[in-house]
Design a protein around this motif. Structure first.
Motif, mmCIF file in Angstrom:
data_model
loop_
_atom_site.group_PDB
_atom_site.id
_atom_site.type_symbol
_atom_site.label_atom_id
_atom_site.label_comp_id
_atom_site.label_asym_id
_atom_site.label_seq_id
_atom_site.Cartn_x
_atom_site.Cartn_y
_atom_site.Cartn_z
ATOM 1 N N UNK A 94 0.829 -1.210 0.000
ATOM 2 C CA UNK A 94 0.000 0.000 0.000
ATOM 3 C C UNK A 94 0.862 1.257 0.000
ATOM 4 N N UNK A 95 1.951 1.224 0.751
ATOM 5 C CA UNK A 95 2.831 2.390 0.801
ATOM 6 C C UNK A 95 3.520 2.611 -0.539
ATOM 7 N N UNK A 96 3.946 1.543 -1.170
ATOM 8 C CA UNK A 96 4.568 1.660 -2.490
ATOM 9 C C UNK A 96 3.581 2.207 -3.510
ATOM 10 N N UNK A 97 2.322 1.749 -3.421
ATOM 11 C CA UNK A 97 1.298 2.254 -4.330
ATOM 12 C C UNK A 97 1.090 3.747 -4.116
ATOM 13 N N UNK A 98 1.069 4.170 -2.826
ATOM 14 C CA UNK A 98 0.897 5.593 -2.532
ATOM 15 C C UNK A 98 2.070 6.405 -3.081
ATOM 16 N N UNK A 99 3.282 5.915 -2.876
ATOM 17 C CA UNK A 99 4.473 6.637 -3.345
ATOM 18 C C UNK A 99 4.506 6.701 -4.868
ATOM 19 N N UNK A 100 4.072 5.621 -5.513
ATOM 20 C CA UNK A 100 4.012 5.628 -6.970
ATOM 21 C C UNK A 100 2.985 6.647 -7.470
ATOM 22 N N UNK A 101 1.858 6.752 -6.751
ATOM 23 C CA UNK A 101 0.842 7.749 -7.106
ATOM 24 C C UNK A 101 1.400 9.154 -6.990
ATOM 25 N N UNK A 102 2.106 9.422 -5.893
ATOM 26 C CA UNK A 102 2.694 10.751 -5.690
ATOM 27 C C UNK A 102 3.760 11.041 -6.751
ATOM 28 N N UNK A 103 4.532 10.018 -7.107
ATOM 29 C CA UNK A 103 5.543 10.202 -8.148
ATOM 30 C C UNK A 103 4.878 10.549 -9.479
ATOM 31 N N UNK A 104 3.796 9.851 -9.804
ATOM 32 C CA UNK A 104 3.088 10.120 -11.055
ATOM 33 C C UNK A 104 2.497 11.526 -11.070
ATOM 34 N N UNK A 151 -7.720 14.409 -2.670
ATOM 35 C CA UNK A 151 -8.623 13.303 -2.350
ATOM 36 C C UNK A 151 -9.001 12.528 -3.610
ATOM 37 N N UNK A 152 -9.273 13.276 -4.665
ATOM 38 C CA UNK A 152 -9.694 12.656 -5.927
ATOM 39 C C UNK A 152 -8.591 11.778 -6.514
ATOM 40 N N UNK A 153 -7.322 12.176 -6.230
ATOM 41 C CA UNK A 153 -6.182 11.453 -6.813
ATOM 42 C C UNK A 153 -5.451 10.584 -5.784
ATOM 43 N N UNK A 154 -6.125 10.279 -4.656
ATOM 44 C CA UNK A 154 -5.555 9.405 -3.621
ATOM 45 C C UNK A 154 -4.197 9.894 -3.126
ATOM 46 N N UNK A 155 -4.093 11.227 -2.965
ATOM 47 C CA UNK A 155 -2.833 11.809 -2.466
ATOM 48 C C UNK A 155 -3.092 12.577 -1.160
ATOM 49 N N UNK A 156 -4.142 12.172 -0.432
ATOM 50 C CA UNK A 156 -4.573 12.927 0.748
ATOM 51 C C UNK A 156 -4.186 12.245 2.060
ATOM 52 N N UNK A 157 -3.303 11.254 2.006
ATOM 53 C CA UNK A 157 -2.918 10.568 3.231
ATOM 54 C C UNK A 157 -1.437 10.266 3.219
#
Length: 405
Positions: A260-270, A399-405
């Motif tokens: 889950x953390x890797x997915x979050x970091x990948x989202x933030x990178x994108x 929130x819409x882009x799952x970058x709120x946590x």
């Protein structure tokens, strides 16, 4: 609980042991010793007995010693002689004789073969009424014998963080009960973040207690917790459990947290990469803007879907434009912010150097905006070698882009 009943029936005073698990080994690293009173209907916690200051000090000390002796006798009988032993002591009672009776008790067990490096003295600092410097001297003295020090419940009383620094404990215990109160959720996270920074500065290990859900365990893992304790993992019991009791479960949970953390970091990178391309294109499009106020006004129209504030600063943090601020769905220029200086903000100058050397934009961590109170991130981008664009992203976008946590 009636104090006289307890004192008249000391054989019924018994220790229970709550396991503490480690993140690095996924096994039991030690136990917190907790006082219980055996009744006909089962064991009852002695917490209220120890916290009642109307009970004579000598009563509380004697019961504490009974529990400690029974616990240490038990640990000496075990095959595993590496487990940490967390012993709770009231700092006010400890200082009555400068810790001498407590130390002598420990030394008597050292003579029986107990390594004092296994002992963790756990105190609740906010209840201490004496001179914190004197307490610090005592703790330093106990450390010369190998005893470690843990400070309990510090997240509940963050006002005492400066005193925590004076005590320089080896372990900081953070109670996660507050995490279940949604009304204080964001403020509590800021406090925990401050504590984690303090722990890093003083070289302390973080132990999260009162973990009752998988979510709390994940929170502890994400926020630098090395040790975990709580009913979700194991309840206090009259005997110890196998060291590897939860190894498979913890490994599975840890694997899930990592994914889950890797997915979050990948989202933030994108997100950062998308902004890198988008802002680069927009700056090329509006390179003939007359000044920075015109530039941010033009950018506001292009970035209306993602942000609520845009401004430009120089490399020293002096604002070279006003603020373009979105209020009630409309953009307004706030010229009063021109030449305000933001170099005092954490990581501001560090990020300027990073952008200048890498020639790339940076997406910040989550933080609470001073003016709006919203949880936001800021994307900053180097316009040239001396000027930098700052774009405050709205919570709705995050929130819409799952970058709120």
């Amino acid at each position: 609980m009636d104090a006289l009943d307890v004192m008249a029936n000391l054989p019924q005073v018994i220790p229970h042991y709550q396991p503490i698990f480690s993140a690095d080994e996924h096994g039991v690293v030690g136990y917190e010793v907790l006082g219980r009173f055996q009744t006909e209907t089962g064991p009852v916690s002695l917490g209220s007995f120890f916290h009642d200051e109307t009970i004579p000090e000598e009563f509380r000390i004697e019961v504490d010693d009974v529990i400690t002796k029974k616990a240490l006798d038990y640990f000496l009988s075990l095959a595993d002689q590496t487990l940490l032993i967390f012993l709770n002591r009231d700092a006010n009672l400890l200082m009555l004789d400068r810790g001498e009776s407590f130390l002598q008790l420990l030394l008597s067990y050292e003579a029986k073969g107990l390594a004092l490096s296994r002992i963790v003295l756990e105190i609740n600092e906010q209840h201490f009424k004496g001179d914190v410097d004197q307490l610090s001297h005592l703790l330093t003295y106990l450390r010369t014998y190998g005893v470690k020090v843990a400070v309990d419940n510090i997240a509940e009383h963050s006002i005492h963080l400066e005193r925590i620094g004076v005590l320089s404990p080896d372990i900081l215990k953070i109670d996660l009960r507050e995490l279940r109160k949604t009304s204080v959720h964001q403020a509590y996270q800021e406090i925990v973040h401050s504590i984690s920074l303090l722990a890093r500065k003083i070289g302390a290990t973080l132990l999260y207690e009162d973990i009752e859900t998988s979510f709390q365990l994940q929170y502890a893992w994400r926020h630098g917790g090395r040790y975990y304790q709580g009913y979700y993992l194991a309840k206090p019991a009259p005997e110890v459990v196998p060291r590897d009791l939860l190894k498979d479960l913890l490994r599975q949970e840890c694997h899930r947290f990592i994914q889950q953390e890797k997915k979050k970091l990948e989202t933030l990178y994108q997100i950062a990469e998308q902004f890198q391309q988008r802002i680069s294109t927009l700056l090329g499009k509006y390179k003939k803007a007359a000044d920075f106020n015109e530039l941010i006004s033009l950018l506001a129209g292009e970035l209306d879907d993602v942000c609520f504030r845009i401004y430009v600063c120089d490399e020293d943090g002096f604002q070279q434009s006003g603020n373009m601020f979105k209020r009630g769905g409309r953009w307004e220029l706030e010229p009063q912010y021109y030449m305000k200086n933001w170099s005092w903000r954490p990581y501001f100058l560090e990020n300027i150097i990073r952008m200048r050397s890498r020639r790339r934009g940076i997406l910040s961590d989550l933080y609470t905006d001073i003016e709006t109170g919203e949880t936001i991130r800021t994307y900053s981008y180097p316009i040239d070698e001396r000027h930098y664009l700052f774009i405050d992203l709205s919570y709705s976008y995050l929130f819409e882009h799952d970058a709120h946590y």
